[in-house]
Scaffold this active site. Structure first.
Site, PDB file in Angstrom:
ATOM      1  N   ASP A   1       0.849  -1.192   0.000  1.00 11.09           N
ATOM      2  CA  ASP A   1       0.000   0.000   0.000  1.00 11.09           C
ATOM      3  C   ASP A   1       0.888   1.247   0.000  1.00 11.09           C
ATOM      4  O   ASP A   1       1.852   1.335   0.772  1.00 11.09           O
ATOM      5  CB  ASP A   1      -0.901   0.000   1.240  1.00 11.09           C
ATOM      6  N   ILE A   2       0.573   2.194  -0.880  1.00  9.29           N
ATOM      7  CA  ILE A   2       1.332   3.446  -0.907  1.00  9.29           C
ATOM      8  C   ILE A   2       0.910   4.298   0.279  1.00  9.29           C
ATOM      9  O   ILE A   2      -0.284   4.579   0.464  1.00  9.29           O
ATOM     10  CB  ILE A   2       1.104   4.211  -2.229  1.00  9.29           C
TER      11      ILE A   2
ATOM     12  N   GLU B   1      -4.572   2.422  -4.517  1.00  9.58           N
ATOM     13  CA  GLU B   1      -3.115   2.532  -4.379  1.00  9.58           C
ATOM     14  C   GLU B   1      -2.492   1.256  -3.830  1.00  9.58           C
ATOM     15  O   GLU B   1      -1.372   1.273  -3.336  1.00  9.58           O
ATOM     16  CB  GLU B   1      -2.769   3.717  -3.471  1.00  9.58           C
TER      17      GLU B   1
END
Length: 305
Positions: free
Chosen positions: A182-183, A226
């Protein structure tokens, strides 16, 4: 709109396509190579057992297969290929003088049957036709299974192919790893820099993840928003941890500025799990998801297994 290659793209793809010839008679292999080597990349195997191993390492675009060989017969090999998820879509053409076996070849999953003695023009045109069909199917799969923005596989591909990886690992009593990525603070990144820059960041992250993997069997998919997921077949917890740390480092090394983040640059949090320690417990995907949340709770820009 129909999916198709341009003539130049099709010729280039055909030229780079690989044909696996499986026959334990050297003279037959030589004859087939002379007919096809000018048009395709040729791989050979002199037994069904050897051919199965070749397909595991580098799957060909099509297989030319004799029926009678020492050890595993051509029919047995074809049946094994068609019941193995990783090889079931490889088209098989039987090349044989045993006309009475034609029905068995169709029932084993062959796409065609060429009788000996071979007519070179017939063989070439049939091989070309079946590879062309496969290329068109591959192109359609690319349209269906690739994320338009990031150019990596999409969630649909992951859902379809992850199960194959798991079944293969269970069958072979091997391991695999999942990395859920996950960003960090991506919503805030979009708010600060705008969605165009956000899209550019997603592309860079996806490409970096892809370029960081070493094996053809490893793949990256955009899991949603994301989030990305990396699938690592035949990988232990130790190996997966090394890959995860490399991915985390390579993302921060991109140097994408992020004012909202305490790290000053765009980073990722990664949760990982493998099959073997938990095969009788929860799913690897659920475990990876839980580990991802733990990585976030620990302050982000973390890897948790």
């Amino acid at each position: 709109m129909p999916l198709n290659y341009t003539d130049s793209e099709l010729k280039l793809s055909l030229k780079s396509s690989s044909v696996l010839i499986v026959d334990d008679q050297l003279l037959s292999v030589i004859v087939l190579k002379r007919i096809l080597a000018e048009h395709f990349n040729i791989i050979t195997a002199n037994s069904g057992e050897e051919a199965i191993e070749v397909c595991k390492i580098n799957a060909p675009d099509i297989i030319l297969l004799d029926i009678t060989m020492g050890g595993m017969s051509g029919i047995e090999m074809c049946l094994k290929l068609k019941t193995t998820p990783e090889s079931q879509d490889i088209p098989v053409i039987f090349v044989t003088s045993f006309e009475n076996q034609e029905t068995a070849c169709w029932e084993a999953g062959a796409v065609d049957f060429v009788k000996k003695p071979i007519n070179p023009e017939t063989l070439f045109r049939r091989v070309r036709a079946h590879i062309t069909i496969k290329l068109q199917q591959d192109l359609l799969s690319q349209k269906v299974y690739f994320d338009d923005l990031t150019k990596v596989f999409n969630r649909r591909y992951f859902d379809a192919h992850f199960k194959k990886v798991e079944l293969s690992a269970l069958r072979e009593k091997s391991d695999y790893a999942l990395l859920l990525i996950d960003i960090d603070y991506f919503k805030q990144y979009n708010d600060i820099y705008g969605h165009i820059q956000g899209d550019n960041a997603l592309r860079l992250v996806a490409q970096t993840l892809t370029n960081s993997l070493q094996r053809p069997s490893d793949f990256v998919a955009r899991y949603g928003g994301e989030e990305f997921i990396v699938v690592l077949p035949n990988t232990s917890s130790e190996g997966a941890l090394c890959v995860a740390e490399k991915l985390k480092k390579n993302i921060i090394d991109l140097g994408i500025l992020h004012k909202y983040s305490e790290f000053n640059f765009l980073t990722v949090s990664i949760g990982g799990s493998t099959l073997q320690p938990h095969r009788n417990n929860k799913s690897t995907l659920d475990l990876a998801d839980k580990k991802l949340y733990k990585a976030k709770d620990l302050g982000r820009n973390q890897v948790c297994f």
